[in-house]
Design an enzyme around this catalytic site. Structure first.
Site, mmCIF file in Angstrom:
data_model
loop_
_atom_site.group_PDB
_atom_site.id
_atom_site.type_symbol
_atom_site.label_atom_id
_atom_site.label_comp_id
_atom_site.label_asym_id
_atom_site.label_seq_id
_atom_site.Cartn_x
_atom_site.Cartn_y
_atom_site.Cartn_z
ATOM 1 N N LYS A 161 49.207 37.190 51.002
ATOM 2 C CA LYS A 161 49.082 36.033 51.895
ATOM 3 C C LYS A 161 47.933 36.159 52.883
ATOM 4 O O LYS A 161 47.361 35.145 53.305
ATOM 5 C CB LYS A 161 50.402 35.799 52.639
ATOM 6 C CG LYS A 161 51.542 35.382 51.721
ATOM 7 C CD LYS A 161 52.795 35.027 52.493
ATOM 8 C CE LYS A 161 53.907 34.592 51.541
ATOM 9 N NZ LYS A 161 55.107 34.120 52.257
ATOM 10 N N LYS A 201 51.065 37.362 13.123
ATOM 11 C CA LYS A 201 51.477 37.576 14.507
ATOM 12 C C LYS A 201 50.625 38.661 15.144
ATOM 13 O O LYS A 201 50.446 39.748 14.582
ATOM 14 C CB LYS A 201 52.951 37.985 14.577
ATOM 15 C CG LYS A 201 53.459 38.154 16.008
ATOM 16 C CD LYS A 201 54.963 38.352 16.065
ATOM 17 C CE LYS A 201 55.362 39.776 15.789
ATOM 18 N NZ LYS A 201 56.791 40.031 16.073
#
Length: 480
Positions: A261, A95
């Protein structure tokens, strides 16, 4: 990746704080975990001795060797060396966990996965930490688990099956962990058992991103039309680096949220005329033919039609019917001149409304007011601003958004002067502004309605076909 029978596989991590603990005691602890129902045991210390003990006693238990990298994710070559060293220990599973400082680092994790075949998805239980996991059974003798923690690392979990990962961790209800998706979202929204190497990726580019409800809506809608796609939250710090890194056709489209945006326009190869005139993009598609990024704005019509429909529903069309809109001639008081504010301003102007704009950045308010032939006023005047009868108030700022839900952008005493109050915030569904407006007698429209309508527009652009509107509305009504 085909369908699979879901099997419960339990993993118990064992920690030993005492320096003098014996190997026999560690083994007893591991055996106790097995008795308690663990299928896999993770032990962080005494690895060489434990591995020798396992070989000598022909143990059937599994040992995980893990490495946690706390600093910036190392280059791919170093990661591969780490993986090779862990594999050489003779453990059953290895891991690797990093803590990404930027979402672009995750490609180094993804690049490890093609070396490790992935198969069926199973479910596991991470006992000690109360974490559930989706287990991807691999054919390799030494399977690899690799992911990154923190909000910026979230997609390393969600896109794990696409790139051949081994585990996906999911947090239990009541125990949220940054960067770890909830078990409920894994089962209900993402359904990672359906994700494979052909899955197309869509996502929300935002900062922050944890508030997003997009995955709850878009992922079931993809499945409803039998489309192999996944929609994920993407915590982005640098747009230029992001688009440069995730340039594969597999990343097919994006929603754009706060605060990008406006800034995102310069990264689009083409921009739709409406979005260009507004100066804000909330939707991007990667055109299949040439891979160009094309920007659109679905916020404008979503917000304005939601307000118009509410006025008509309450019989407040007045003289607007002859002019084509219930907003025609009305005073439209807008708080916020950012991306969402621009969409509302241009939409209101197109319907014949008169605009007064407030923003904490007065120059930005003046610039937007000039673009829509409106009036800008200093933000400090908002608290005492009393509009004419029949006016509309629209909040296009994050004020009142989770977790700061007790905030409100205007003085409560002024709400009685408005006919209708709109709030673009949709988390929570009923913001304090909407509750106070209700109490003052105003009609209200929540951000959830705008969210639904702009999402329908985005779905149409993402898919190139009509969205399942009623199905999407049912999700919003039941899940939001």
């Amino acid at each position: 990746m085909g369908s699979a029978n879901q099997v419960l596989n339990i993993c118990a991590p064992i920690t030993n704080e005492q320096q003098s603990v014996s190997v026999e005691q560690i083994v007893n602890n591991m055996n106790h975990a097995k008795v308690e129902g663990a299928d896999t045991v993770e032990e962080a210390s005494y690895l060489p001795t434990l591995l020798e003990h396992k070989r000598n006693h022909n143990s059937h238990g599994k040992i995980i060797v893990s490495c946690h990298v706390d600093e910036i994710t190392p280059p791919q070559e170093e990661l591969l060396q780490l993986v090779a060293r862990m594999q050489a220990t003779g453990s059953d599973i290895i891991k690797l966990v990093t803590h990404a400082a930027d979402i672009t680092e995750l490609t180094r994790i993804f690049s490890l996965f093609p070396h490790w075949p992935a198969g069926e998805i199973l479910f596991s239980w991470f006992v000690q930490c109360g974490i559930k996991m989706i287990f991807v059974k691999g054919a390799s003798d030494v399977p690899l688990i690799a992911y990154s923690v923190g909000e910026r690392g979230l997609i390393s979990q969600l896109l794990c099956p696409k790139f051949g990962g081994f585990f996906v961790y999911g947090s239990l209800a009541g125990n949220p962990i940054p960067g770890i998706p909830s078990l409920d979202s894994l089962k209900e929204a993402y359904k990672l058992e359906d994700v494979n190497e052909d899955t197309k990726v869509f996502g929300l580019i935002s900062k922050p991103v944890s508030h997003s409800k997009g995955p709850i809506l878009h992922n079931p809608s993809f499945r409803h039309v039998n489309y192999n796609g996944i929609y994920v939250p993407m915590f982005v710090d640098d747009l230029k680096e992001f688009f440069s890194t995730y340039s594969s056709p597999d990343f097919s489209g994006f929603s754009v949220g706060i605060p990008y945006k406006e800034e995102v326009l310069r990264f689009c190869d083409e921009v739709h005329p409406l979005a260009q005139s507004i100066g804000a993009v909330n939707t991007i598609i990667r055109r299949p033919g040439d891979g160009k990024l094309v920007g659109y704005n679905t916020d404008c019509e979503a917000a304005i039609t939601a307000i118009e429909d509410a006025l008509i529903e309450h019989g407040c069309n007045d003289g607007g019917a002859s002019l084509g809109s219930a907003l025609a001639g009305r005073l439209f008081v807008l708080v916020g001149a950012g991306g969402a504010g621009k969409a509302l301003a241009f939409g209101a102007k197109s319907r014949g409304a008169r605009l007064v704009i407030f923003d904490i950045d007065f120059d930005r308010a003046k610039s937007l007011a000039c673009a829509v032939s409106g009036e800008a006023q200093p933000y400090k005047e908002l608290v005492n601003f009393e509009p004419e009868k029949g006016a509309i108030l629209a909040n296009a700022t994050p004020i009142g958004m989770h977790p700061n839900t007790d905030r409100i952008p205007v003085a409560e005493s002024t709400l009685e002067h408005y006919l209708l109050v709109f709030d673009a915030v949709y988390t929570p569904r009923r913001t304090r502004l909407l509750k106070e407006a209700d109490a003052a007698g105003a009609k209200t429209v929540g951000g959830v309605e705008m969210f639904l309508r702009q999402a329908i527009g985005q779905f149409n652009l993402f898919m190139g076909l009509e969205a399942p509107i009623e199905f999407m509305r049912e999700i919003v009504l039941s899940k939001f």
